[in-house]
Design a protein around this motif. Structure first.
Motif, PDB file in Angstrom:
ATOM      1  N   MET A 239      13.334   8.071  10.986  1.00 46.95           N
ATOM      2  CA  MET A 239      12.051   8.305  10.339  1.00 46.95           C
ATOM      3  C   MET A 239      12.173   7.943   8.863  1.00 46.95           C
ATOM      4  O   MET A 239      13.111   8.325   8.194  1.00 46.95           O
ATOM      5  CB  MET A 239      11.663   9.765  10.511  1.00 46.95           C
ATOM      6  N   ARG A 240      11.205   7.196   8.355  1.00 42.38           N
ATOM      7  CA  ARG A 240      11.246   6.763   6.968  1.00 42.38           C
ATOM      8  C   ARG A 240      10.512   7.744   6.069  1.00 42.38           C
ATOM      9  O   ARG A 240       9.541   8.366   6.471  1.00 42.38           O
ATOM     10  CB  ARG A 240      10.619   5.382   6.843  1.00 42.38           C
ATOM     11  N   ILE A 241      10.998   7.847   4.874  1.00 38.75           N
ATOM     12  CA  ILE A 241      10.377   8.712   3.883  1.00 38.75           C
ATOM     13  C   ILE A 241       9.124   8.016   3.355  1.00 38.75           C
ATOM     14  O   ILE A 241       9.058   6.789   3.294  1.00 38.75           O
ATOM     15  CB  ILE A 241      11.369   9.006   2.740  1.00 38.75           C
ATOM     16  N   ASN A 242       8.135   8.771   2.946  1.00 35.95           N
ATOM     17  CA  ASN A 242       6.864   8.228   2.477  1.00 35.95           C
ATOM     18  C   ASN A 242       7.057   7.203   1.366  1.00 35.95           C
ATOM     19  O   ASN A 242       6.392   6.177   1.352  1.00 35.95           O
ATOM     20  CB  ASN A 242       5.952   9.365   2.015  1.00 35.95           C
ATOM     21  N   GLY A 243       7.941   7.429   0.435  1.00 37.15           N
ATOM     22  CA  GLY A 243       8.193   6.491  -0.655  1.00 37.15           C
ATOM     23  C   GLY A 243       8.721   5.162  -0.140  1.00 37.15           C
ATOM     24  O   GLY A 243       8.383   4.099  -0.664  1.00 37.15           O
ATOM     25  N   GLU A 244       9.548   5.203   0.895  1.00 36.66           N
ATOM     26  CA  GLU A 244      10.068   3.973   1.491  1.00 36.66           C
ATOM     27  C   GLU A 244       8.959   3.207   2.185  1.00 36.66           C
ATOM     28  O   GLU A 244       8.930   1.983   2.147  1.00 36.66           O
ATOM     29  CB  GLU A 244      11.193   4.290   2.472  1.00 36.66           C
ATOM     30  N   ASP A 245       8.037   3.914   2.833  1.00 34.55           N
ATOM     31  CA  ASP A 245       6.901   3.257   3.478  1.00 34.55           C
ATOM     32  C   ASP A 245       6.045   2.546   2.439  1.00 34.55           C
ATOM     33  O   ASP A 245       5.608   1.421   2.653  1.00 34.55           O
ATOM     34  CB  ASP A 245       6.040   4.270   4.230  1.00 34.55           C
ATOM     35  N   GLU A 246       5.813   3.216   1.325  1.00 33.98           N
ATOM     36  CA  GLU A 246       5.001   2.642   0.265  1.00 33.98           C
ATOM     37  C   GLU A 246       5.670   1.393  -0.304  1.00 33.98           C
ATOM     38  O   GLU A 246       5.012   0.385  -0.522  1.00 33.98           O
ATOM     39  CB  GLU A 246       4.799   3.678  -0.846  1.00 33.98           C
ATOM     40  N   GLU A 247       6.979   1.444  -0.502  1.00 38.21           N
ATOM     41  CA  GLU A 247       7.699   0.285  -1.014  1.00 38.21           C
ATOM     42  C   GLU A 247       7.660  -0.870  -0.016  1.00 38.21           C
ATOM     43  O   GLU A 247       7.474  -2.025  -0.392  1.00 38.21           O
ATOM     44  CB  GLU A 247       9.147   0.644  -1.335  1.00 38.21           C
ATOM     45  N   ALA A 248       7.787  -0.580   1.270  1.00 32.74           N
ATOM     46  CA  ALA A 248       7.714  -1.616   2.301  1.00 32.74           C
ATOM     47  C   ALA A 248       6.339  -2.286   2.298  1.00 32.74           C
ATOM     48  O   ALA A 248       6.232  -3.513   2.449  1.00 32.74           O
ATOM     49  CB  ALA A 248       8.018  -1.023   3.665  1.00 32.74           C
ATOM     50  N   LEU A 249       5.286  -1.501   2.103  1.00 36.29           N
ATOM     51  CA  LEU A 249       3.939  -2.071   2.022  1.00 36.29           C
ATOM     52  C   LEU A 249       3.788  -2.964   0.798  1.00 36.29           C
ATOM     53  O   LEU A 249       3.165  -4.022   0.870  1.00 36.29           O
ATOM     54  CB  LEU A 249       2.892  -0.955   1.994  1.00 36.29           C
ATOM     55  N   ARG A 250       4.360  -2.547  -0.318  1.00 37.17           N
ATOM     56  CA  ARG A 250       4.299  -3.373  -1.531  1.00 37.17           C
ATOM     57  C   ARG A 250       4.992  -4.716  -1.311  1.00 37.17           C
ATOM     58  O   ARG A 250       4.494  -5.752  -1.704  1.00 37.17           O
ATOM     59  CB  ARG A 250       4.939  -2.648  -2.707  1.00 37.17           C
ATOM     60  N   TRP A 251       6.168  -4.680  -0.664  1.00 36.23           N
ATOM     61  CA  TRP A 251       6.887  -5.929  -0.387  1.00 36.23           C
ATOM     62  C   TRP A 251       6.082  -6.806   0.552  1.00 36.23           C
ATOM     63  O   TRP A 251       6.053  -8.035   0.405  1.00 36.23           O
ATOM     64  CB  TRP A 251       8.273  -5.655   0.177  1.00 36.23           C
ATOM     65  N   ALA A 252       5.408  -6.217   1.531  1.00 36.05           N
ATOM     66  CA  ALA A 252       4.598  -6.993   2.473  1.00 36.05           C
ATOM     67  C   ALA A 252       3.476  -7.719   1.740  1.00 36.05           C
ATOM     68  O   ALA A 252       3.175  -8.883   2.039  1.00 36.05           O
ATOM     69  CB  ALA A 252       4.035  -6.085   3.558  1.00 36.05           C
ATOM     70  N   VAL A 253       2.861  -7.044   0.778  1.00 34.45           N
ATOM     71  CA  VAL A 253       1.801  -7.678  -0.013  1.00 34.45           C
ATOM     72  C   VAL A 253       2.374  -8.826  -0.843  1.00 34.45           C
ATOM     73  O   VAL A 253       1.781  -9.907  -0.914  1.00 34.45           O
ATOM     74  CB  VAL A 253       1.110  -6.640  -0.925  1.00 34.45           C
ATOM     75  N   LEU A 254       3.531  -8.621  -1.444  1.00 36.58           N
ATOM     76  CA  LEU A 254       4.142  -9.677  -2.254  1.00 36.58           C
ATOM     77  C   LEU A 254       4.499 -10.904  -1.411  1.00 36.58           C
ATOM     78  O   LEU A 254       4.381 -12.038  -1.878  1.00 36.58           O
ATOM     79  CB  LEU A 254       5.410  -9.161  -2.948  1.00 36.58           C
ATOM     80  N   GLU A 255       4.915 -10.687  -0.180  1.00 34.68           N
ATOM     81  CA  GLU A 255       5.303 -11.798   0.683  1.00 34.68           C
ATOM     82  C   GLU A 255       4.126 -12.695   1.030  1.00 34.68           C
ATOM     83  O   GLU A 255       4.305 -13.848   1.382  1.00 34.68           O
ATOM     84  CB  GLU A 255       5.959 -11.281   1.964  1.00 34.68           C
ATOM     85  N   ARG A 256       2.914 -12.189   0.901  1.00 30.69           N
ATOM     86  CA  ARG A 256       1.727 -12.988   1.204  1.00 30.69           C
ATOM     87  C   ARG A 256       1.237 -13.813   0.017  1.00 30.69           C
ATOM     88  O   ARG A 256       0.345 -14.628   0.172  1.00 30.69           O
ATOM     89  CB  ARG A 256       0.602 -12.078   1.693  1.00 30.69           C
ATOM     90  N   LEU A 257       1.807 -13.606  -1.151  1.00 29.40           N
ATOM     91  CA  LEU A 257       1.400 -14.369  -2.331  1.00 29.40           C
ATOM     92  C   LEU A 257       1.873 -15.815  -2.216  1.00 29.40           C
ATOM     93  O   LEU A 257       2.862 -16.102  -1.545  1.00 29.40           O
ATOM     94  CB  LEU A 257       2.011 -13.755  -3.597  1.00 29.40           C
ATOM     95  N   PRO A 258       1.196 -16.726  -2.913  1.00 24.57           N
ATOM     96  CA  PRO A 258       1.695 -18.108  -2.967  1.00 24.57           C
ATOM     97  C   PRO A 258       3.088 -18.128  -3.593  1.00 24.57           C
ATOM     98  O   PRO A 258       3.436 -17.261  -4.396  1.00 24.57           O
ATOM     99  CB  PRO A 258       0.687 -18.820  -3.873  1.00 24.57           C
ATOM    100  N   THR A 259       3.886 -19.117  -3.251  1.00 24.23           N
ATOM    101  CA  THR A 259       5.288 -19.180  -3.673  1.00 24.23           C
ATOM    102  C   THR A 259       5.449 -19.010  -5.175  1.00 24.23           C
ATOM    103  O   THR A 259       6.300 -18.253  -5.628  1.00 24.23           O
ATOM    104  CB  THR A 259       5.921 -20.511  -3.233  1.00 24.23           C
TER     105      THR A 259
END
Length: 78
Positions: free
Chosen positions: A1-21
């Motif tokens: 089970m992931r901690i809430n802060g880790e979930d939030e960080e994973a979501l932030r990385w997911a958003v960054l991965e969608r940005l143009p190179t």
């Protein structure tokens, strides 16, 4: 089970991965000395933050260079 802060960080990385190179390689999630995380443009970091980031990068390379470069390669290829 992931901690809430880790979930939030994973979501932030997911958003960054969608940005143009161009934008993606200049942005990251920065954890400061206190432990707070924020999304930053690395070209806009202040001097103490730049020093902390460089120290962390050097340590990451020294700890496991293969893993570090694999992560960087995936980030650029995404």
């Amino acid at each position: 089970m992931r901690i809430n802060g880790e979930d939030e960080e994973a979501l932030r990385w997911a958003v960054l991965e969608r940005l143009p190179t161009y934008k993606r390689v200049r942005r990251g999630i920065f954890k400061d000395v206190v432990g707070d995380t924020k999304e930053v443009d690395v070209s806009e970091l202040e001097s103490p933050e730049q020093k902390l980031l460089l120290e962390r990068l050097v340590n990451a390379v020294e700890d496991d260079p293969g893993r570090f470069f694999d992560r960087m390669r995936r980030r650029f290829d995404a």
